[in-house]
Motif scaffolding. Structure first.
Motif, PDB file in Angstrom:
ATOM      1  N   ALA A   1      -1.731 -11.171   5.349  1.00  0.00           N
ATOM      2  CA  ALA A   1      -1.956 -10.303   3.989  1.00  0.00           C
ATOM      3  C   ALA A   1      -1.466  -8.946   4.362  1.00  0.00           C
ATOM      4  O   ALA A   1      -0.941  -8.302   3.540  1.00  0.00           O
ATOM      5  N   TYR A   2      -1.959  -8.424   5.721  1.00  0.00           N
ATOM      6  CA  TYR A   2      -1.548  -7.020   5.897  1.00  0.00           C
ATOM      7  C   TYR A   2      -0.102  -6.899   6.101  1.00  0.00           C
ATOM      8  O   TYR A   2       0.568  -5.905   5.381  1.00  0.00           O
ATOM      9  N   LEU A   3       0.659  -7.726   6.633  1.00  0.00           N
ATOM     10  CA  LEU A   3       1.842  -7.581   6.928  1.00  0.00           C
ATOM     11  C   LEU A   3       2.823  -7.612   5.630  1.00  0.00           C
ATOM     12  O   LEU A   3       3.778  -7.091   5.295  1.00  0.00           O
ATOM     13  N   ALA A   4       2.144  -8.446   4.627  1.00  0.00           N
ATOM     14  CA  ALA A   4       2.904  -8.852   3.420  1.00  0.00           C
ATOM     15  C   ALA A   4       2.645  -7.404   2.651  1.00  0.00           C
ATOM     16  O   ALA A   4       3.516  -7.005   1.730  1.00  0.00           O
ATOM     17  N   ARG A   5       1.572  -6.762   2.719  1.00  0.00           N
ATOM     18  CA  ARG A   5       1.289  -5.528   1.918  1.00  0.00           C
ATOM     19  C   ARG A   5       2.372  -4.439   2.457  1.00  0.00           C
ATOM     20  O   ARG A   5       2.912  -3.664   1.523  1.00  0.00           O
ATOM     21  N   VAL A   6       2.321  -4.421   3.885  1.00  0.00           N
ATOM     22  CA  VAL A   6       3.153  -3.433   4.388  1.00  0.00           C
ATOM     23  C   VAL A   6       4.847  -3.751   3.929  1.00  0.00           C
ATOM     24  O   VAL A   6       5.586  -2.883   3.705  1.00  0.00           O
TER      25      VAL A   6
END
Length: 266
Positions: free
Chosen positions: A16-21
């Motif tokens: 989820a974090y990487l997708a936002r980045v």
């Protein structure tokens, strides 16, 4: 339903974090549901990754298509699938199907649709334009008079060359309704410059109610008309449509139905 382990939850948080980045909102939205499906159906890691990326790409392409369609300024949206081929028995379905693949666009080839008013030229032009937009190509649509107004405005401000260069970013230009209004010598020259600028550089899709033999009447100059036609058809598919106007046919069928209903009530 498969139980999610702590390590899987941690991995989910990281995804989820990487997708936002990476600014991939579709992945953020779908990765958990697809992960559950992957566990239930015993997908491989590669199958799961391919499914997630496919959803992201599909939605991004659809979003891009919506933007391109909005920027094309179609007067209305008409698809090739909605075109009634039975009304045009002489129109070769194999050629239309080939044009629908849009392979003519990267080769900077043209399409010319000729025929009397109301036989579906504009419908086909819009339908092919929509196919191009969905295929990733920027498209711009206008009538012949609309294009003339655009070129005249650029010419009046000594910006014609700049305008023609700006139009290069559109891989397909659609010029609808050539022939309904005659143009003077200045207008003919502007149209010639537009067609010459696109020659072997970008695709044109042109519709006209006049056969090529009468384009000299449209532009008031047989020589300029011949030069335009020469560049336009050098790398082009020319389709001639015939038959009655859709509007005339629809009106005739409506009158027939109304008359029949009236007689049946007497």
């Amino acid at each position: 339903m498969t139980t999610t382990t702590t390590s899987e939850k941690d991995a989910g948080s990281q995804i989820a974090y990487l997708a936002r980045v990476l600014k991939t909102p579709t992945i953020t939205r779908v990765f958990e549901d697809l992960a559950e499906t992957a566990r239930d159906q015993a997908w491989s890691h590669e199958e799961y990754l391919a499914a997630v990326l496919a959803r992201q790409v599909a939605e991004r392409e659809e979003s891009g298509a919506r933007i391109r369609i909005g920027g094309a300024h179609f007067p209305q949206l008409k698809t090739l699938e909605d075109f009634t081929m039975d009304h045009q028995p002489s129109l070769r379905r194999d050629i239309l199907a080939h044009l629908a693949t849009c392979t003519f666009i990267p080769k900077a080839e043209n399409v010319v649709l000729l025929g009397p008013p109301g036989v579906g030229k504009t419908h086909l032009a819009i339908g092919l334009g929509l196919k191009a937009a969905h295929a990733g190509y920027p498209v711009l649509f206008d009538t012949a008079t609309g294009w003339l107004a655009r070129l005249q405005q650029a010419h009046a401000t000594d910006g014609l060359d700049k305008e023609l260069k700006k139009l290069r970013r559109y891989k397909l230009l659609i010029i609808d309704e050539i022939g309904y209004i005659p143009f003077d010598a200045t207008a003919a020259n502007l149209f010639f410059q537009l067609i010459a600028a696109r020659y072997e550089q970008g695709s044109l899709l042109v519709t006209s109610n006049m056969p090529f033999g009468r384009w000299g009447e449209i532009f008031g100059d047989d020589i300029v008309a011949a030069a335009m036609i020469d560049r336009l058809v050098h790398h082009a598919e020319v389709l001639t449509l015939s038959g009655d106007s859709y509007r005339t046919r629809a009106r005739r069928e409506l009158l027939k139905t109304t008359t029949t209903n009236t007689m049946s009530t007497k």
